[in-house]
Design a protein around this motif. Sequence first.
Motif, PDB file in Angstrom:
ATOM      1  N   CYS A 171       2.803   1.211   0.328  1.00 43.66           N
ATOM      2  CA  CYS A 171       2.208   2.453   0.819  1.00 43.66           C
ATOM      3  C   CYS A 171       3.085   2.936   1.964  1.00 43.66           C
ATOM      4  N   LEU A 172       3.452   4.204   1.933  1.00 44.71           N
ATOM      5  CA  LEU A 172       4.331   4.768   2.963  1.00 44.71           C
ATOM      6  C   LEU A 172       3.650   5.907   3.705  1.00 44.71           C
ATOM      7  N   THR A 173       3.991   6.031   4.984  1.00 47.31           N
ATOM      8  CA  THR A 173       3.564   7.189   5.765  1.00 47.31           C
ATOM      9  C   THR A 173       4.532   8.341   5.496  1.00 47.31           C
ATOM     10  N   TRP A 174       4.176   9.531   5.987  1.00 43.71           N
ATOM     11  CA  TRP A 174       5.056  10.695   5.806  1.00 43.71           C
ATOM     12  C   TRP A 174       6.433  10.416   6.399  1.00 43.71           C
ATOM     13  N   SER A 175       6.458   9.907   7.620  1.00 44.41           N
ATOM     14  CA  SER A 175       7.752   9.697   8.280  1.00 44.41           C
ATOM     15  C   SER A 175       8.572   8.617   7.580  1.00 44.41           C
ATOM     16  N   ALA A 176       7.919   7.646   6.968  1.00 47.86           N
ATOM     17  CA  ALA A 176       8.651   6.603   6.241  1.00 47.86           C
ATOM     18  C   ALA A 176       9.391   7.185   5.041  1.00 47.86           C
ATOM     19  N   THR A 177       8.787   8.170   4.384  1.00 44.72           N
ATOM     20  CA  THR A 177       9.427   8.757   3.196  1.00 44.72           C
ATOM     21  C   THR A 177      10.696   9.531   3.547  1.00 44.72           C
ATOM     22  N   ARG A 178      10.903   9.815   4.824  1.00 42.29           N
ATOM     23  CA  ARG A 178      12.147  10.467   5.261  1.00 42.29           C
ATOM     24  C   ARG A 178      13.283   9.465   5.379  1.00 42.29           C
ATOM     25  N   ARG A 226       7.912  -2.477  -8.827  1.00 40.02           N
ATOM     26  CA  ARG A 226       7.449  -2.267 -10.212  1.00 40.02           C
ATOM     27  C   ARG A 226       6.060  -1.642 -10.249  1.00 40.02           C
ATOM     28  N   SER A 227       5.809  -0.789  -9.254  1.00 37.12           N
ATOM     29  CA  SER A 227       4.514  -0.131  -9.136  1.00 37.12           C
ATOM     30  C   SER A 227       4.704   1.190  -8.399  1.00 37.12           C
ATOM     31  N   PRO A 228       3.927   2.206  -8.751  1.00 35.34           N
ATOM     32  CA  PRO A 228       4.036   3.463  -8.005  1.00 35.34           C
ATOM     33  C   PRO A 228       3.735   3.242  -6.520  1.00 35.34           C
ATOM     34  N   VAL A 229       4.409   3.983  -5.675  1.00 37.58           N
ATOM     35  CA  VAL A 229       4.193   3.888  -4.233  1.00 37.58           C
ATOM     36  C   VAL A 229       3.018   4.785  -3.866  1.00 37.58           C
ATOM     37  N   ALA A 230       2.103   4.246  -3.081  1.00 42.77           N
ATOM     38  CA  ALA A 230       0.954   5.015  -2.596  1.00 42.77           C
ATOM     39  C   ALA A 230       1.371   5.817  -1.376  1.00 42.77           C
ATOM     40  N   GLY A 231       0.774   6.974  -1.244  1.00 41.56           N
ATOM     41  CA  GLY A 231       1.037   7.812  -0.085  1.00 41.56           C
ATOM     42  C   GLY A 231       2.261   8.678  -0.291  1.00 41.56           C
ATOM     43  N   PRO A 232       2.587   9.461   0.645  1.00 36.08           N
ATOM     44  CA  PRO A 232       1.978   9.436   1.959  1.00 36.08           C
ATOM     45  C   PRO A 232       0.604  10.103   2.031  1.00 36.08           C
ATOM     46  N   HIS A 267      -6.950   2.239  17.979  1.00 40.61           N
ATOM     47  CA  HIS A 267      -8.091   3.068  18.372  1.00 40.61           C
ATOM     48  C   HIS A 267      -8.917   3.537  17.175  1.00 40.61           C
ATOM     49  N   GLY A 268      -8.675   2.950  16.018  1.00 42.20           N
ATOM     50  CA  GLY A 268      -9.489   3.249  14.838  1.00 42.20           C
ATOM     51  C   GLY A 268      -9.283   4.634  14.274  1.00 42.20           C
ATOM     52  N   ILE A 269      -8.155   5.239  14.536  1.00 42.46           N
ATOM     53  CA  ILE A 269      -7.868   6.578  14.022  1.00 42.46           C
ATOM     54  C   ILE A 269      -7.183   6.421  12.671  1.00 42.46           C
ATOM     55  N   SER A 270      -7.907   6.724  11.617  1.00 46.64           N
ATOM     56  CA  SER A 270      -7.375   6.521  10.265  1.00 46.64           C
ATOM     57  C   SER A 270      -7.139   7.872   9.599  1.00 46.64           C
ATOM     58  N   ASP A 271      -6.185   8.618  10.135  1.00 40.90           N
ATOM     59  CA  ASP A 271      -5.925   9.974   9.655  1.00 40.90           C
ATOM     60  C   ASP A 271      -4.784  10.049   8.643  1.00 40.90           C
ATOM     61  N   SER A 272      -4.450   8.912   8.028  1.00 38.72           N
ATOM     62  CA  SER A 272      -3.462   8.903   6.950  1.00 38.72           C
ATOM     63  C   SER A 272      -3.905   7.856   5.940  1.00 38.72           C
ATOM     64  N   LEU A 273      -3.322   7.909   4.767  1.00 39.72           N
ATOM     65  CA  LEU A 273      -3.656   6.916   3.751  1.00 39.72           C
ATOM     66  C   LEU A 273      -3.333   5.512   4.261  1.00 39.72           C
ATOM     67  N   ALA A 274      -2.154   5.322   4.839  1.00 39.98           N
ATOM     68  CA  ALA A 274      -1.748   4.001   5.317  1.00 39.98           C
ATOM     69  C   ALA A 274      -2.718   3.470   6.370  1.00 39.98           C
TER      70      ALA A 274
END
Length: 192
Positions: A50-57, A69-75, A111-118
């Motif tokens: 699973c990747l964040t937006w910035s990781a995909t850059r 061997r599996s689709p990547v989840a996210g961002p 801080h429990g902020i889960s504002d992305s898939l990751a």
Amino acid sequence: MTGRPANVPEDLPLARGHLLLVGTGSFSVTLLPTWALLLRRWYGTTVRACLTWSATRLVAPDALAAATRSPVAGPGFGTGAGTVEHQELALWADLVVVAPATAAFVGKCAHGISDSLALSVVTSTTAPVVIAPAFAEAASGKPSVRRNVALLAEDGYTVVGPRDGTSVHTDQVGPGAMADLGAILRAARDLL
């Protein structure tokens, strides 16, 4: 299996053999395709990512998909497959490894902020979570960053501290580099 460095544990006792790699936007994320191949070879593990937006850059999701061997989840979140993706990944994983974890990811997670898939996967899973921070040298010493790392540990996450490494920006060696794969896997094995 052969070819494993001495600092890498012989076994990784995952109940179902499921390991989720979460990558964030630090240069070290470029290591994940190779790590996925090694994890599959050394342990026979089923690896997803699973990747964040910035990781995909920084790392191509297609390269990581080939290595796992599996689709990547996210961002982003997706329900097109008829599942709630963060819950499906959270339940699937026997172990979650966040490597590298940026200061932003660490702060939000602490801080429990889960504002992305990751972040949603990491905060939703009941599986053990190993977090390997990778910070800029100046960020490593900031009290706020240190507090966030301490909060993660207090909340039950296993944090594998950074080590000295070469800065992509300055070419200088200093603190803040992500731990090596052996250190991360030893911490994971101790959790399992």
